[in-house]
Design a protein around this motif. Structure first.
Motif, PDB file in Angstrom:
ATOM      1  N   SER A  23       0.802  -1.228   0.000  1.00  0.00           N
ATOM      2  CA  SER A  23       0.000   0.000   0.000  1.00  0.00           C
ATOM      3  C   SER A  23       0.831   1.272   0.000  1.00  0.00           C
ATOM      4  CB  SER A  23      -0.928   0.011   1.222  1.00  0.00           C
ATOM      5  OG  SER A  23      -1.811  -1.084   1.199  1.00  0.00           O
ATOM      6  N   PHE A  24       2.019   1.247   0.588  1.00  0.00           N
ATOM      7  CA  PHE A  24       2.742   2.485   0.822  1.00  0.00           C
ATOM      8  C   PHE A  24       3.881   2.750  -0.161  1.00  0.00           C
ATOM      9  CE2 PHE A  24       1.319   0.958   5.120  1.00  0.00           C
ATOM     10  CZ  PHE A  24       0.203   1.788   5.169  1.00  0.00           C
ATOM     11  N   ALA A  25       4.223   1.784  -0.980  1.00  0.00           N
ATOM     12  CA  ALA A  25       5.279   1.983  -1.973  1.00  0.00           C
ATOM     13  C   ALA A  25       4.730   2.751  -3.169  1.00  0.00           C
ATOM     14  CB  ALA A  25       5.840   0.638  -2.423  1.00  0.00           C
ATOM     15  N   GLU A  26       5.597   3.541  -3.811  1.00  0.00           N
ATOM     16  CA  GLU A  26       5.177   4.266  -5.010  1.00  0.00           C
ATOM     17  C   GLU A  26       4.765   3.311  -6.126  1.00  0.00           C
ATOM     18  OE1 GLU A  26       7.380   7.320  -2.680  1.00  0.00           O
ATOM     19  OE2 GLU A  26       7.663   5.177  -3.080  1.00  0.00           O
ATOM     20  N   GLY A  27       5.359   2.131  -6.144  1.00  0.00           N
ATOM     21  CA  GLY A  27       4.977   1.096  -7.092  1.00  0.00           C
ATOM     22  C   GLY A  27       5.355  -0.255  -6.517  1.00  0.00           C
TER      23      GLY A  27
END
Length: 244
Positions: A23-27
């Motif tokens: 959920s928190f990674a840019e990709g």
């Protein structure tokens, strides 16, 4: 003859890519290739390595690791050993080179994209699986930056994917699982762009040397598998765009 897992000689293992897995990674993307599973994520840092400072260009680097029970027996964490193993260094450099090869680094500005590839389960082909999944995660991260107005467009020149091929018991095989890789007389890892260009070809004879004709045949077999991987990558990315 069927292979140990019932596939044809020129057949990939079942492939599944789940985008946005974290959920928190840019990709991010979880890629499953048979029993091999690799979690790929991309993080953005507003800085570049010292050798690039002031040059106005960006950078892509990678880190690779294997969870202790990714294999049949437990392997100690590299952090506990106090060093990154040579194999991990080799693989993360390969992942970084592969993704940089298809990215216009100048369009990133002075920022870095860090690709983390963590092997959850290993049954052969972890490095090639990581490259294939990392591309999907990278494409998502770049779209995130574009949506935020940080970059004006997606600076990708093509897609990139990878697979393994080899000769096992005198038979050429596509996408080796661990048992096949362990018994391979010849083993290749091939990284290609969707424009048909090669990023890297790693080939080794474990015993008897191989011929030029063998190289050409194995690379053609790898190209067939990688073309299928490009189609899978694109289908996943199309789904993301439709969802947006």
């Amino acid at each position: 003859m069927k292979r140990v897992d019932g596939r044809a000689w020129d057949e990939l293992r079942p492939v599944k890519i789940t985008p946005g897995y974290q959920s928190f990674a840019e990709g991010s993307a979880l890629i499953e290739l048979g029993k091999t599973r690799v979690l790929c994520s991309v993080s953005v840092e507003e800085k570049v390595p010292p050798f690039l400072r002031g040059g106005g260009t960006g950078w892509i680097t990678a880190e690779y690791g294997m969870l202790p029970r990714a294999n049949v027996t437990r392997s100690p964490r590299e952090a506990a050993l106090g060093r990154v193993a040579g194999r991990s260094q080799e693989i993360q450099r390969l992942i970084g080179r592969s993704l940089r090869a298809v990215t216009d680094l100048g369009a990133l500005g002075e920022r870095s994209l860090i690709i983390d590839c963590d092997v959850l389960q290993a049954d052969g082909g972890t490095r090639t699986t990581a490259i294939t999944g990392a591309y999907v995660a990278l494409r998502q991260a770049l779209q995130t930056l574009a949506n935020m107005g940080i970059i004006s467009s997606i600076p990708l020149k093509s897609a990139v994917a990878a697979t393994s091929v080899g000769i096992v018991h005198d038979r050429q095989l596509l996408d080796l699982c661990y048992d096949e890789d362990y018994n391979a007389a010849v083993d290749f890892n091939v990284v290609m762009t969707s424009q048909g260009e090669f990023v890297e070809v790693q080939g080794t004879a474990e015993g008897k040397p191989f011929t030029r004709e063998t190289i050409d045949s194995l690379i053609s077999l790898a190209g067939k598998g990688i073309k299928e991987l490009f189609q899978i990558q694109q289908a996943v990315l199309d789904t993301i765009e439709q969802g947006n």
